[in-house]
Design an enzyme around this catalytic site. Structure first.
Site, PDB file in Angstrom:
ATOM      1  CB  ILE A 284      -0.958  -0.029   1.226  1.00 31.49           C
ATOM      2  CG1 ILE A 284      -2.187   0.823   0.975  1.00 31.49           C
ATOM      3  CG2 ILE A 284      -0.239   0.374   2.501  1.00 31.49           C
ATOM      4  CD1 ILE A 284      -3.288   0.599   2.005  1.00 31.49           C
TER       5      ILE A 284
ATOM      6  CG  ASN B   4      11.718  -5.498   7.513  1.00 32.30           C
ATOM      7  OD1 ASN B   4      12.899  -5.566   7.194  1.00 32.30           O
ATOM      8  ND2 ASN B   4      10.868  -4.675   6.927  1.00 32.30           N
TER       9      ASN B   4
ATOM     10  CB  VAL C   5       2.130  -6.161   9.048  1.00 31.11           C
ATOM     11  CG1 VAL C   5       0.970  -7.149   8.981  1.00 31.11           C
ATOM     12  CG2 VAL C   5       1.674  -4.758   8.631  1.00 31.11           C
TER      13      VAL C   5
ATOM     14  CG  HIS D 233       5.295  -9.115   5.481  1.00 30.57           C
ATOM     15  ND1 HIS D 233       4.946  -9.099   6.827  1.00 30.57           N
ATOM     16  CD2 HIS D 233       6.015  -7.991   5.277  1.00 30.57           C
ATOM     17  CE1 HIS D 233       5.431  -8.004   7.388  1.00 30.57           C
ATOM     18  NE2 HIS D 233       6.095  -7.317   6.469  1.00 30.57           N
TER      19      HIS D 233
ATOM     20  CG  HIS E  49       8.981  -6.082   2.192  1.00 28.55           C
ATOM     21  ND1 HIS E  49       8.191  -4.952   2.166  1.00 28.55           N
ATOM     22  CD2 HIS E  49       9.024  -6.470   3.491  1.00 28.55           C
ATOM     23  CE1 HIS E  49       7.778  -4.668   3.393  1.00 28.55           C
ATOM     24  NE2 HIS E  49       8.272  -5.572   4.217  1.00 28.55           N
TER      25      HIS E  49
HETATM   26  P1  AMP Z   1       6.957  -4.490   7.517  1.00 24.19           P
HETATM   27  O1  AMP Z   1       7.303  -3.088   7.927  1.00 24.19           O
HETATM   28  O2  AMP Z   1       8.125  -5.306   7.031  1.00 24.19           O
HETATM   29  O3  AMP Z   1       6.159  -5.207   8.578  1.00 24.19           O
HETATM   30  O4  AMP Z   1       6.049  -4.354   6.224  1.00 24.19           O
HETATM   31  C1  AMP Z   1       4.675  -4.130   6.310  1.00 24.19           C
HETATM   32  C2  AMP Z   1       4.282  -3.580   4.977  1.00 24.19           C
HETATM   33  O5  AMP Z   1       2.888  -3.740   4.846  1.00 24.19           O
HETATM   34  C3  AMP Z   1       4.572  -2.092   4.781  1.00 24.19           C
HETATM   35  O6  AMP Z   1       5.438  -1.921   3.671  1.00 24.19           O
HETATM   36  C4  AMP Z   1       3.194  -1.475   4.563  1.00 24.19           C
HETATM   37  O7  AMP Z   1       3.212  -0.447   3.600  1.00 24.19           O
HETATM   38  C5  AMP Z   1       2.386  -2.674   4.103  1.00 24.19           C
HETATM   39  N1  AMP Z   1       0.950  -2.640   4.361  1.00 24.19           N
HETATM   40  C6  AMP Z   1       0.339  -2.355   5.544  1.00 24.19           C
HETATM   41  N2  AMP Z   1      -0.993  -2.482   5.417  1.00 24.19           N
HETATM   42  C7  AMP Z   1      -1.213  -2.858   4.129  1.00 24.19           C
HETATM   43  C8  AMP Z   1      -2.400  -3.138   3.372  1.00 24.19           C
HETATM   44  N3  AMP Z   1      -3.622  -3.067   3.919  1.00 24.19           N
HETATM   45  N4  AMP Z   1      -2.255  -3.485   2.067  1.00 24.19           N
HETATM   46  C9  AMP Z   1      -1.029  -3.545   1.513  1.00 24.19           C
HETATM   47  N5  AMP Z   1       0.118  -3.315   2.169  1.00 24.19           N
HETATM   48  C10 AMP Z   1       0.020  -2.965   3.457  1.00 24.19           C
END
Ligand code: AMP
Ligand code: ZN
Length: 114
Positions: free
Chosen positions: A32, A88, A97, A101, A103
């Protein structure tokens, strides 16, 4: 499924996301807040909070995340110029989050890790 996890909700189609790939085990969707022309997140459908929670029993999914990222990178012409894969872990690792995941970042010259 963790009831308060946004990535679980995306994987269950309970929250909208720009999904670019999905199969029985994983979902890939556009970040996002993209940090590069391609910024895709690849997540397991199973809730795993962080890399700290990976075990011999659940770690097979990580190779699936990497292969999915490789395929998406190939499809976008990123294989030859290159791309970055990042996971991360916890606060000092920059995790925001808490659902594992990967990236996939590419499409511009990426600088050093900070
Ligand atoms: P991290 O900081 O490694 O936990 O990455 C979390 C990522 O999730 C960040 O790059 C956010 O921009 C992304 N993110 C958070 N909420 C959403 C969402 N609803 N849809 C898509 N990406 C998201
Ligand atoms: Zn989750």
């Amino acid at each position: 499924m963790s009831s308060d996890c946004i990535f679980c909700k995306i994987s269950q189609h309970e929250l909208p996301a720009d999904i670019v790939y999905e199969d029985d085990d994983l979902v890939a969707f556009n970040d996002i807040g993209p940090q590069a022309p391609t910024h895709v997140l690849i997540i397991p459908k199973t809730h795993i909070a962080s890399v700290n929670e990976l075990t011999e029993a659940n770690c097979n999914v990580v190779s699936k995340l990497v292969l999915c990222a490789k395929t998406i990178a190939n499809e976008r012409g990123l294989a030859e110029p290159g791309y970055r894969l990042v996971m991360n872990c916890n606060a000092e690792g920059g995790q925001t989050v808490f659902h594992v995941h990967l990236h996939l970042l590419g499409g511009r010259q990426l600088k050093g890790l900070g």
